[in-house]
Every structure is written in structure tokens, then in C-alpha cells.
Design a protein around this motif. Structure first.
Motif, PDB file in Angstrom:
ATOM      1  N   GLU A   1      36.503  42.543  24.834  1.00  0.00           N
ATOM      2  CA  GLU A   1      36.690  41.097  24.691  1.00  0.00           C
ATOM      3  C   GLU A   1      36.490  40.405  26.038  1.00  0.00           C
ATOM      4  N   GLY A   2      37.062  40.966  27.075  1.00  0.00           N
ATOM      5  CA  GLY A   2      36.950  40.376  28.405  1.00  0.00           C
ATOM      6  C   GLY A   2      35.530  40.347  28.919  1.00  0.00           C
ATOM      7  N   THR A   3      34.818  41.447  28.781  1.00  0.00           N
ATOM      8  CA  THR A   3      33.449  41.486  29.302  1.00  0.00           C
ATOM      9  C   THR A   3      32.505  40.641  28.463  1.00  0.00           C
ATOM     10  N   GLU A   4      32.847  40.414  27.213  1.00  0.00           N
ATOM     11  CA  GLU A   4      32.044  39.518  26.374  1.00  0.00           C
ATOM     12  C   GLU A   4      32.214  38.074  26.846  1.00  0.00           C
ATOM     13  N   ASN A   5      33.437  37.713  27.175  1.00  0.00           N
ATOM     14  CA  ASN A   5      33.735  36.348  27.599  1.00  0.00           C
ATOM     15  C   ASN A   5      33.473  36.106  29.086  1.00  0.00           C
ATOM     16  N   TYR A   6      33.523  37.157  29.877  1.00  0.00           N
ATOM     17  CA  TYR A   6      33.323  37.063  31.327  1.00  0.00           C
ATOM     18  C   TYR A   6      32.316  38.139  31.752  1.00  0.00           C
ATOM     19  N   PRO A   7      31.036  37.899  31.504  1.00  0.00           N
ATOM     20  CA  PRO A   7      30.030  38.938  31.758  1.00  0.00           C
ATOM     21  C   PRO A   7      29.949  39.366  33.221  1.00  0.00           C
ATOM     22  N   GLY A   8      30.370  38.545  34.149  1.00  0.00           N
ATOM     23  CA  GLY A   8      30.355  38.929  35.552  1.00  0.00           C
ATOM     24  C   GLY A   8      31.287  40.081  35.855  1.00  0.00           C
ATOM     25  N   ALA A   9      32.295  40.278  35.021  1.00  0.00           N
ATOM     26  CA  ALA A   9      33.256  41.360  35.215  1.00  0.00           C
ATOM     27  C   ALA A   9      32.757  42.681  34.628  1.00  0.00           C
ATOM     28  N   ARG A  10      31.689  42.630  33.856  1.00  0.00           N
ATOM     29  CA  ARG A  10      31.197  43.836  33.166  1.00  0.00           C
ATOM     30  C   ARG A  10      30.912  44.982  34.133  1.00  0.00           C
ATOM     31  N   SER A  11      30.208  44.710  35.218  1.00  0.00           N
ATOM     32  CA  SER A  11      29.871  45.780  36.164  1.00  0.00           C
ATOM     33  C   SER A  11      31.128  46.316  36.860  1.00  0.00           C
ATOM     34  N   ASN A  12      32.114  45.461  37.076  1.00  0.00           N
ATOM     35  CA  ASN A  12      33.365  45.924  37.686  1.00  0.00           C
ATOM     36  C   ASN A  12      34.109  46.875  36.757  1.00  0.00           C
ATOM     37  N   ILE A  13      34.197  46.523  35.490  1.00  0.00           N
ATOM     38  CA  ILE A  13      34.870  47.370  34.498  1.00  0.00           C
ATOM     39  C   ILE A  13      34.106  48.688  34.360  1.00  0.00           C
ATOM     40  N   GLU A  14      32.776  48.610  34.304  1.00  0.00           N
ATOM     41  CA  GLU A  14      31.964  49.824  34.174  1.00  0.00           C
ATOM     42  C   GLU A  14      32.185  50.753  35.366  1.00  0.00           C
ATOM     43  N   ALA A  15      32.203  50.206  36.562  1.00  0.00           N
ATOM     44  CA  ALA A  15      32.431  51.020  37.761  1.00  0.00           C
ATOM     45  C   ALA A  15      33.814  51.661  37.725  1.00  0.00           C
ATOM     46  N   SER A  16      34.798  50.928  37.254  1.00  0.00           N
ATOM     47  CA  SER A  16      36.157  51.463  37.148  1.00  0.00           C
ATOM     48  C   SER A  16      36.218  52.612  36.141  1.00  0.00           C
ATOM     49  N   LEU A  17      35.542  52.441  35.008  1.00  0.00           N
ATOM     50  CA  LEU A  17      35.512  53.498  33.992  1.00  0.00           C
ATOM     51  C   LEU A  17      34.783  54.748  34.500  1.00  0.00           C
ATOM     52  N   ARG A  18      33.691  54.549  35.212  1.00  0.00           N
ATOM     53  CA  ARG A  18      32.954  55.691  35.780  1.00  0.00           C
ATOM     54  C   ARG A  18      33.819  56.440  36.802  1.00  0.00           C
ATOM     55  N   PHE A  19      34.529  55.695  37.639  1.00  0.00           N
ATOM     56  CA  PHE A  19      35.423  56.305  38.624  1.00  0.00           C
ATOM     57  C   PHE A  19      36.512  57.125  37.939  1.00  0.00           C
TER      58      PHE A  19
END
Length: 69
Positions: free
Chosen positions: A45-63
Motif C-alpha cells: 500500500e505504501g509503495t503504491e501511494n509513495y513510489p519514491g519509497a519503493r527502492s528503499n523498501i526493496e533495499a531493506s528487504l534484500r538486506f
């Protein structure tokens, strides 16, 4: 760090404690699945509404995935 901050901000914005408690399973195994799905829902929901955060969330998940192997 940004991914963690975004995830926490999304939890504050998109998580409803009353609804969460209403549907929270009593079984601990089911609760673990429920919590994982809730986290995924909030981040989606967050990355859909705030696409700029998508890469941050992805990097966190990869870590987290690398850390847990």
C-alpha cells in the motif's frame, strides 16, 4: 535505514490496530502468517501511494533476506 524508516512510517499510516485485533488469529502459527501478510500489505500500500519509497523498501528487504540467508 531509509527502507526501515519508510516501513515504520507506512505502518503508522496504513495499519489500523482495531481492525488488526478484530481479525488476529488465536493460533500462533496462523498469527505469524497473518503478521507477515499484514506487513506485506502495508508495504505494498505504501509503495503504491509513495513510489519514491519503493527502492528503499526493496533495499531493506534484500538486506533482510541476505542477513537471514
Amino acid at each position: 535505514i531509509r527502507g526501515l524508516a519508510d516501513a515504520l512510517a507506512f505502518r503508522l499510516r496504513f495499519h489500523d490496530p482495531k481492525i488488526y485485533q478484530k481479525f488476529l488469529p488465536a493460533d500462533s502459527g496462523a498469527r505469524a502468517v497473518f503478521d507477515a501478510l499484514e506487513e506485506a500489505r502495508i508495504e505494498a500500500e505504501g509503495t503504491e501511494n509513495y513510489p519514491g519509497a519503493r527502492s528503499n523498501i526493496e533495499a531493506s528487504l534484500r538486506f533482510r533476506a541476505r542477513r537471514l540467508k
